[in-house]
Design an enzyme around this catalytic site. Structure first.
Site, PDB file in Angstrom:
ATOM      1  N   HIS A 196      -6.129   2.840  -1.133  1.00  0.00           N
ATOM      2  CA  HIS A 196      -6.136   3.509  -0.089  1.00  0.00           C
ATOM      3  C   HIS A 196      -7.428   3.348   0.828  1.00  0.00           C
ATOM      4  O   HIS A 196      -8.366   2.701   0.198  1.00  0.00           O
ATOM      5  CB  HIS A 196      -6.181   5.119  -0.178  1.00  0.00           C
ATOM      6  CG  HIS A 196      -4.769   5.508  -0.675  1.00  0.00           C
ATOM      7  ND1 HIS A 196      -4.490   6.896  -1.164  1.00  0.00           N
ATOM      8  CD2 HIS A 196      -3.669   4.807  -1.064  1.00  0.00           C
ATOM      9  CE1 HIS A 196      -3.056   6.864  -1.097  1.00  0.00           C
ATOM     10  NE2 HIS A 196      -2.613   5.665  -1.359  1.00  0.00           N
ATOM     11  N   GLU A 236      -9.814   5.020   1.939  1.00  0.00           N
ATOM     12  CA  GLU A 236     -10.987   5.925   1.430  1.00  0.00           C
ATOM     13  C   GLU A 236     -11.719   5.119   0.224  1.00  0.00           C
ATOM     14  O   GLU A 236     -12.739   4.950  -0.023  1.00  0.00           O
ATOM     15  CB  GLU A 236     -10.662   7.291   1.258  1.00  0.00           C
ATOM     16  CG  GLU A 236      -9.972   8.208   2.221  1.00  0.00           C
ATOM     17  CD  GLU A 236      -8.522   7.929   2.096  1.00  0.00           C
ATOM     18  OE1 GLU A 236      -7.885   9.191   2.229  1.00  0.00           O
ATOM     19  OE2 GLU A 236      -8.050   6.878   1.941  1.00  0.00           O
TER      20      GLU A 236
END
Length: 141
Positions: free
Chosen positions: A73, A75
């Site tokens: 992801h 993040e």
């Protein structure tokens, strides 16, 4: 924070979120492109977008359109990138185009990121709930 400071913060949040959206365009994922920026003291100290690990093919979905289990992801990419640098994410703000999942929320807490600003909802809200439980300030734009 006074009215002027709040308005200034809203303007900064809007600008950094636009930059995160532009950064998401680097993703090769078809189902959803997500971008993230980590900002500290008005400086971008890291960035990330969702995709496969270094050295892997830039194909996020399998033949049936399901996201491959090893796709990172945005993040997670931003947090691991800052971890490899001389910067510290402690006390920073994460701007991300989709709300964090539970796994990314755990990384955010451990990276001592104090604020998360996001625009779109992820399919589950457990990441947001964990961040709030940990005292991370969460704001949807």
């Amino acid at each position: 924070m006074g009215a002027y400071e709040e308005e200034k913060q809203k303007q900064l949040d809007s600008r950094y979120m636009r930059m995160a959206r532009v950064w998401s365009e680097n993703s090769y994922c078809i189902r959803r492109r997500v971008g993230a920026l980590i900002v500290k003291d008005k400086m971008i100290i890291s960035d990330g977008y969702n995709g496969t690990p270094q050295g892997f093919e830039n194909i996020c979905e399998d033949e049936s359109g399901v996201t491959k289990p090893y796709v990172l992801h945005a993040e997670a990419n931003a947090i691991t990138k800052v971890a490899k640098s001389s910067n510290s994410s402690s006390g920073s703000t994460l701007y991300v185009t989709a709300s964090p999942c539970i796994e990314c929320a755990k990384l955010i807490v451990q990276a001592d990121i104090k604020r998360v600003v996001y625009s779109d909802e992820y399919r589950t809200s457990d990441g947001i709930e964990l961040l709030q439980r940990a005292g991370v300030v969460v704001a949807k734009m």
